[in-house]
Write a protein that holds these residues in place. Structure first.
Motif, PDB file in Angstrom:
ATOM      1  N   ASP A 242       0.899  -1.251  -0.115  1.00 31.17           N
ATOM      2  CA  ASP A 242      -0.001   0.001   0.035  1.00 31.17           C
ATOM      3  C   ASP A 242       0.990   1.252  -0.045  1.00 31.17           C
ATOM      4  O   ASP A 242       1.543   1.563   0.920  1.00 31.17           O
ATOM      5  CB  ASP A 242      -0.938   0.081   1.244  1.00 31.17           C
ATOM      6  CG  ASP A 242      -1.949   0.890   1.200  1.00 31.17           C
ATOM      7  OD1 ASP A 242      -2.306   1.274  -0.176  1.00 31.17           O
ATOM      8  OD2 ASP A 242      -2.830   1.097   2.233  1.00 31.17           O
ATOM      9  N   LEU A 243       0.840   2.073  -1.163  1.00 27.92           N
ATOM     10  CA  LEU A 243       1.811   3.349  -1.121  1.00 27.92           C
ATOM     11  C   LEU A 243       0.734   4.531  -1.389  1.00 27.92           C
ATOM     12  O   LEU A 243      -0.085   4.312  -2.249  1.00 27.92           O
ATOM     13  CB  LEU A 243       2.811   2.964  -2.406  1.00 27.92           C
ATOM     14  CG  LEU A 243       3.612   2.007  -2.473  1.00 27.92           C
ATOM     15  CD1 LEU A 243       4.135   2.087  -3.752  1.00 27.92           C
ATOM     16  CD2 LEU A 243       4.663   2.236  -1.264  1.00 27.92           C
ATOM     17  N   PRO A 244       1.226   5.428  -0.578  1.00 29.21           N
ATOM     18  CA  PRO A 244       0.517   6.744  -0.549  1.00 29.21           C
ATOM     19  C   PRO A 244       0.685   7.391  -2.143  1.00 29.21           C
ATOM     20  O   PRO A 244       1.799   7.140  -2.681  1.00 29.21           O
ATOM     21  CB  PRO A 244       0.916   7.603   0.333  1.00 29.21           C
ATOM     22  CG  PRO A 244       2.194   7.136   0.945  1.00 29.21           C
ATOM     23  CD  PRO A 244       2.398   5.557   0.577  1.00 29.21           C
ATOM     24  N   ASP A 245      -0.643   8.027  -2.573  1.00 30.58           N
ATOM     25  CA  ASP A 245      -0.188   8.535  -3.912  1.00 30.58           C
ATOM     26  C   ASP A 245       0.932   9.788  -3.938  1.00 30.58           C
ATOM     27  O   ASP A 245       1.321  10.528  -2.962  1.00 30.58           O
ATOM     28  CB  ASP A 245      -1.361   9.302  -4.336  1.00 30.58           C
ATOM     29  CG  ASP A 245      -2.631   8.306  -4.814  1.00 30.58           C
ATOM     30  OD1 ASP A 245      -1.967   7.426  -5.093  1.00 30.58           O
ATOM     31  OD2 ASP A 245      -3.651   8.884  -4.977  1.00 30.58           O
ATOM     32  N   GLY A 246       1.546   9.608  -5.139  1.00 30.40           N
ATOM     33  CA  GLY A 246       2.770  10.466  -5.269  1.00 30.40           C
ATOM     34  C   GLY A 246       3.882  10.707  -3.916  1.00 30.40           C
ATOM     35  O   GLY A 246       4.462  11.383  -3.562  1.00 30.40           O
TER      36      GLY A 246
END
Ligand SMILES: Cc1cc2nc3c(=O)[nH]c(=O)nc-3n(C[C@H](O)[C@H](O)[C@H](O)COP(=O)(O)OP(=O)(O)OC[C@H]3O[C@@H](n4cnc5c(N)ncnc54)[C@H](O)[C@@H]3O)c2cc1C
Length: 461
Positions: A242-246
């Protein structure tokens, strides 16, 4: 004649593209593949006949066709070489599979585009301002095409030290390109060998030496002394990260570490990132990419480009019994030393230089960056403004559709690149699972631009 498409190169990238083009182009179209490789279609990596030269990607991920994942495992089964989808087949078998799949297309003579193989190296070209780009071949001829795809692979990077730090007399004992496997037959049983680099090519060459009866000392030297990590005997399923946007580069690395703590094995996290890697790279600023390459690339490579477990075990046994030493250090010179060469380097963390006396030095550092320095053709294309070196020196500038962006606007020609040359745009584009997707997309783009009229294919303006 002017071909509709010319592919320059003769490795996996070229063959994957050729097969896709044969599947999609009309019979009126004409294709030329220019390649100087004796193992045409198998490139540098897949023409080996040594069984321990194994794929480092499980068989289930090595199909030429992204939408037919079982194609390679089915082929193995049909040849009586069935392996489990998670197993690591031999690279030689993969080379034979590539040739077989190409041969099956070639047999359908009346229903396919014309395909000519030209055994040559393209050494130069014109400025592409006329009817396509015209290549000068080392065999003396020339070949012109309206659409060109550069599939040149990585090439040799040269020694990782300034040329004035290598004495002329020492050069005869340096193997600059180990892929010309012929050098192995000149190695004495007890010769001391210094290998420059500690990646996949180093492991290949060490195992080849042992298989040919070499029993001398081997020292592998690289800046960090990192060696590829093995796959597990039983593969774990990829886990989506799970990666945060930008996300910033540091946030990505944090997220990876956090996810790795939560799973049984970190490999599933690295594998889960794979579908996102290209987009992540494209989202980084140039400064972030450069920072990643300086500080994290070597670590990333050993975790990401892993080796078959039994290959790793064989290599570790040689380390354990002292035959192979892997050292982190900075090469400062290679000089003649009477019967051998004196390799001078500064071990990482030390102020003082040290030396290793070797009978032979083998350069295994070449596969990290494609670059253009090694290729007279690419240097000419750069001088003519047809291509530009990407900012990080990974390869050449292409857009997201793999179309080459040069300084010159081509009027009647299309120019694409596939494989490692496009790493500046895609980063992860050196292995089959990524190249096969790129090859298919390029074939579709070429097909969309070909206009078939009056029984003849032309390129749409
Ligand atoms: C040791 C090792 C193991 C690997 N194992 C795997 C693996 O298991 N799975 C995987 O997916 N990937 C693996 N890879 C990555 C591998 O590089 C790619 O899978 C694939 O071989 C890349 O193919 P390519 O055609 O782009 O380049 P290459 O195989 O390098 O082929 C390029 C070809 O172009 C020719 N050429 C260059 N210049 C010219 C010119 N001017 N004119 C004509 N011809 C030219 C060269 O002679 C060469 O034949 C491995 C890499 C290494 C180094």
């Amino acid at each position: 004649m002017t071909y509709d498409v010319a592919i320059v190169g003769a490795g996996f990238s070229a063959i994957a593209l050729t097969i896709n083009l044969l599947d999609i182009l009309p019979p009126e179209a004409t294709i030329a593949v220019i390649g100087d490789d004796p193992g045409f279609g198998r490139g540098t990596v897949y023409r080996t006949e040594f069984y321990l030269h194994r794929l480092n990607v499980p068989a289930a991920r090595m199909s030429i066709f992204p939408d037919q994942p079982d194609d390679f495992t089915d082929w193995l089964t049909s040849r009586g070489k069935a392996v489990s989808p998670d197993a690591f087949a031999s690279r030689g078998d993969f080379g034979l599979y590539l040739r077989d799949r190409l041969a099956s297309r070639l047999r359908a003579r009346e229903h396919r585009a014309r395909l000519d193989f030209v055994r040559a190296k393209a050494v130069s070209c014109n400025d592409g301002q006329g009817d396509g780009i015209s290549f000068v071949l080392d065999t003396g001829g020339s070949l012109r095409a309206r659409t060109v795809v550069l599939a040149l692979g990585v090439g040799s990077a040269g020694l990782p030290v300034a040329s004035d730090r290598v004495s002329a007399a020492a050069r005869g004992r340096i193997i600059e390109n180990p892929w010309t496997m012929g050098w192995l037959s000149h190695v004495g049983r007890n010769n001391a060998i210094c290998v420059l680099g500690s990646g996949l090519t180093m492991i290949d060459q060490v195992l080849s030496l042992r298989a040919r009866g070499h029993r001398g000392q081997i020292r592998a030297l690289s800046r960090r002394g990192l060696v590829p990590i093995p796959h597990l005997d039983r593969r774990s399923e990829p886990v989506a990260v799970d990666l945060p946007d930008g996300a910033e580069l540091s946030q990505v690395l944090h997220a990876l570490r956090r996810s790795a703590d939560d799973v049984a094995d970190w490999r599933s996290v690295i594998d889960g990132l794979r579908p996102k890697t290209q987009a992540l790279w494209q989202g980084l600023t140039m400064a972030q990419r450069s920072r990643f390459m300086r500080h994290a690339m070597a670590w990333w490579n050993i975790h990401r480009h892993r080796i078959a477990p039994d290959v790793h075990r064989k290599f570790q046994a040689l380390v354990a019994d002292g035959t192979v030493e892997v050292e982190a250090g900075f090469l400062s010179g290679i000089h003649d030393d009477g019967d051998g060469v004196r390799v001078e380097y500064r071990p990482r963390g030390s102020q003082n230089a040290t030396t290793f006396i070797a009978d032979l030095v083998v350069n295994c550092t070449g596969m990290e960056k494609a670059g253009i320095r090694h290729s007279p053709l690419l240097r000419t294309m750069c001088d003519l403004g047809l291509i530009r070196i990407d900012e990080l020196g990974l390869g050449i500038v292409v857009d997201k559709t793999s179309r080459v962006l040069g300084d010159t606007q081509l009027q009647n020609a299309g120019l694409f690149a596939v494989g490692a040359l496009t790493a500046g745009q895609f980063w992860e584009i050196t292995a089959v699972p990524d190249i096969r997707v790129q090859a298919k997309r390029i074939a579709k783009a070429i097909s969309a631009e070909l206009h078939v009229a009056e029984g003849r294919a032309t390129r749409r303006a």
